[in-house]
Design an enzyme around this catalytic site. Structure first.
Site, PDB file in Angstrom:
ATOM      1  CB  CYS A 159      -5.932 -18.369 -61.107  1.00  0.00           C
ATOM      2  SG  CYS A 159      -7.185 -18.804 -62.318  1.00  0.00           S
ATOM      3  CB  CYS A 163      -8.022 -21.221 -60.463  1.00  0.00           C
ATOM      4  SG  CYS A 163      -7.046 -21.066 -61.965  1.00  0.00           S
TER       5      CYS A 163
END
Length: 105
Positions: A30, A33
């Site tokens: 991600c 993230c």
């Protein structure tokens, strides 16, 4: 440094914590993230002793994200006294994160 949690230790580390806990639900693939990771680690240092800062890898631990209806990542949930008191999704500025944490202190 944010502490990595698993489904197995989530209850002991988060729900039974005597201080508020920030949980970062994330995954290695991600992008947002990854961009949040340095901020989360900085918050871990700045709030040491006041807020426990933790991370849950949603690929390796599926039970906990499901229990808290984590649909997209990064999702951040602040727990206080074993209950989720704030949830926010997506990349945030460090200032926004600090406002969320300060609100529960």
């Amino acid at each position: 440094m944010a502490k990595e949690l698993t489904d197995a230790d989530f209850e002991a580390e988060v729900l039974k914590s005597d201080i508020p806990v920030l949980v970062d639900f994330w995954a290695p693939w991600c992008g947002p993230c990854k961009s949040m990771s340095p901020i989360v680690d900085e918050l871990s240092t700045e709030y040491e002793g006041k807020v426990k800062v933790t991370k849950v890898n949603v690929d390796e631990n599926t039970e906990t994200p499901g229990k808290y209806s984590v649909m997209s990542i990064p999702t951040f949930i602040i727990f206080k006294d074993g209950e989720p008191v704030a949830t926010f999704v997506g990349a945030k500025s460090k200032e926004d994160m600090k406002k969320e944490l300060d609100a529960v202190l």
